[in-house]
Design an enzyme around this catalytic site. Structure first.
Site, PDB file in Angstrom:
ATOM      1  N   ARG A  28       0.820  -1.212   0.000  1.00 61.57           N
ATOM      2  CA  ARG A  28       0.000   0.000   0.000  1.00 61.57           C
ATOM      3  C   ARG A  28       0.856   1.266   0.000  1.00 61.57           C
ATOM      4  O   ARG A  28       0.483   2.276   0.594  1.00 61.57           O
ATOM      5  CB  ARG A  28      -0.976   0.038   1.195  1.00 61.57           C
ATOM      6  CG  ARG A  28      -2.056  -1.034   1.152  1.00 61.57           C
ATOM      7  CD  ARG A  28      -3.270  -0.626   2.000  1.00 61.57           C
ATOM      8  NE  ARG A  28      -4.048  -1.791   2.359  1.00 61.57           N
ATOM      9  CZ  ARG A  28      -4.290  -2.182   3.604  1.00 61.57           C
ATOM     10  NH1 ARG A  28      -3.821  -1.497   4.628  1.00 61.57           N
ATOM     11  NH2 ARG A  28      -5.010  -3.258   3.835  1.00 61.57           N
ATOM     12  N   ARG A  32      -3.717   6.199   0.722  1.00 64.04           N
ATOM     13  CA  ARG A  32      -4.409   7.338   1.320  1.00 64.04           C
ATOM     14  C   ARG A  32      -3.575   8.133   2.312  1.00 64.04           C
ATOM     15  O   ARG A  32      -3.980   9.202   2.731  1.00 64.04           O
ATOM     16  CB  ARG A  32      -5.689   6.842   2.009  1.00 64.04           C
ATOM     17  CG  ARG A  32      -6.740   6.341   1.037  1.00 64.04           C
ATOM     18  CD  ARG A  32      -7.915   5.717   1.764  1.00 64.04           C
ATOM     19  NE  ARG A  32      -7.537   4.461   2.394  1.00 64.04           N
ATOM     20  CZ  ARG A  32      -8.318   3.777   3.231  1.00 64.04           C
ATOM     21  NH1 ARG A  32      -9.509   4.250   3.556  1.00 64.04           N
ATOM     22  NH2 ARG A  32      -7.909   2.638   3.749  1.00 64.04           N
ATOM     23  N   ASP A  78      -6.627  -3.504  -7.364  1.00 68.12           N
ATOM     24  CA  ASP A  78      -7.267  -4.125  -6.210  1.00 68.12           C
ATOM     25  C   ASP A  78      -7.234  -5.629  -6.386  1.00 68.12           C
ATOM     26  O   ASP A  78      -7.243  -6.123  -7.516  1.00 68.12           O
ATOM     27  CB  ASP A  78      -8.716  -3.639  -6.083  1.00 68.12           C
ATOM     28  CG  ASP A  78      -9.312  -4.029  -4.738  1.00 68.12           C
ATOM     29  OD1 ASP A  78      -9.988  -5.074  -4.675  1.00 68.12           O
ATOM     30  OD2 ASP A  78      -9.086  -3.320  -3.751  1.00 68.12           O
TER      31      ASP A  78
END
Length: 357
Positions: A28, A32, A78
């Site tokens: 990741r 975010r 994803d």
């Protein structure tokens, strides 16, 4: 696509060859916690819109490389693209994660599943790989990935995330034949999906067995491990220095390190519940090992992060006969949205600095 890699230490480490310092990338790493990622997502309107737009997927794949001295890029996508392409209707709920409109919960629903076409239904993924390879221009290797057959099945049967995996475990007990049929279809699709990513330009591949650790040992050896081994054996990856390495990562997989080292994969990713030195000893140089800092370490002070990075690197070296070879530094799972980008910089720089000594 022939490009000379400017930084190949990640691929060299997976081949267990000498490196000038330990390579590092982070699960990741495009995400975010970066303000520029949040801006890209706002522009796209949703996570899925961003993942299905090759230019935006490229943009966010490259964002962490502009900030940090990372040794690999990972495709922004994803793990649930395959079941989405099978027609299960993927959508995301803020604060709850991925959901499926049409979960599969019995033999009849499983029998209707078909293999998606990699260049039509999943063409946006291959287009993203091609665009990213072009824009990377050999700076670092690009990692393609997939969810594991078992992990995909968890979401497909549960209809989303789960605390207890009651539905899929009930299926395993009550109709194991149906679950094996589902896992077999998923395995065929994963092999085709990873092969298509490799053909599009991915230079390494990772399978995320995120939920393998929720299984008892007997169930893991029945419902997860054989399908991981099938991927490793059947996925065409080339030969010698041109071979595309495959990493199998799983949370809670420490009990199965010997099995995974014998699976046919080039690398095994581990979480933070096993010491790297122990992982080195138990895999015995048969595979490269990737991992394994607890992501929560990034909430620590810069000095705490440096200390834990050094501890992990030294543990690997001590368990690996004094050698740093065969290790790719990573977290034991993905990063969280509230992590400080400056702490990521500290981690990446310390991996390189300490492993050079």
């Amino acid at each position: 696509m022939t490009q000379t890699l400017k930084n190949d230490r990640f691929l060299r480490a997976l081949r267990r060859e000498p490196v000038d310092c330990t390579p590092v990338w982070l699960m990741r790493q495009a995400g975010r916690y970066l303000p520029e990622y949040r801006a890209s997502r706002a522009k796209a309107g949703s996570f899925l819109a961003m993942a299905k737009n090759p230019e935006l997927a490229c943009e966010v794949t490259l964002q962490p490389l502009e900030r940090f001295d990372l040794d690999a890029a990972i495709l922004f996508s994803d793990i649930l693209t395959i079941p989405d392409a099978m027609g299960l209707g993927l959508y995301f709920v803020d604060g709850e994660g991925p959901k499926f409109e049409r979960p599969v919960r019995d033999a009849a629903a499983i029998a209707k599943l078909g293999m998606p076409d990699m260049e039509t239904e999943l063409g946006y993924v291959m287009d993203a790989v091609r665009v990213i390879r072009r824009e990377l221009d050999g700076r670092v290797p690009l990692i393609g990935f997939s969810g594991s057959p078992w992990t995909l099945a968890c979401y497909m049967v549960e209809g989303g995330g789960s605390k207890d995996f009651a539905r899929i475990k009930a299926l395993a007990h009550n109709d194991p034949k149906a679950l094996h049929a589902l896992l077999s279809v998923n395995t065929d699709a994963v092999i085709a999906y990873l092969a298509a990513q490799r053909a599009a330009g991915a230079q390494a591949l990772q399978v995320f067995d995120t939920w393998g650790g929720v299984l008892s040992p007997a169930m893991y050896r029945e419902f997860s491990l054989p399908y991981l081994a099938r991927i490793a054996h059947e996925l065409e990856r080339g030969e010698g220095a041109e071979r595309t390495p495959l990493i199998v990562f799983g949370r809670g997989n420490a009990a199965y390190l010997e099995d995974l080292a014998a699976s046919g994969a080039e690398g095994v990713g581990v979480d933070w519940l096993v010491e790297l030195g122990e992982a080195a000893r138990r895999t015995g140089g048969r595979v490269a090992v990737q991992g394994n800092l607890d992501p929560a370490t990034l909430y620590g002070s810069p000095e705490a992060i440096r200390r834990e990075v050094r501890r992990a690197l030294d543990s690997w070296r001590d368990g690996n006969g004094g050698s740093r070879e065969g290790h790719v530094f990573n977290l034991g799972h993905g990063m969280s949205p509230d992590m400080d980008p400056e702490h990521v910089r500290v981690l990446v720089d310390e991996v390189h600095a300490h492993s050079r000594r």
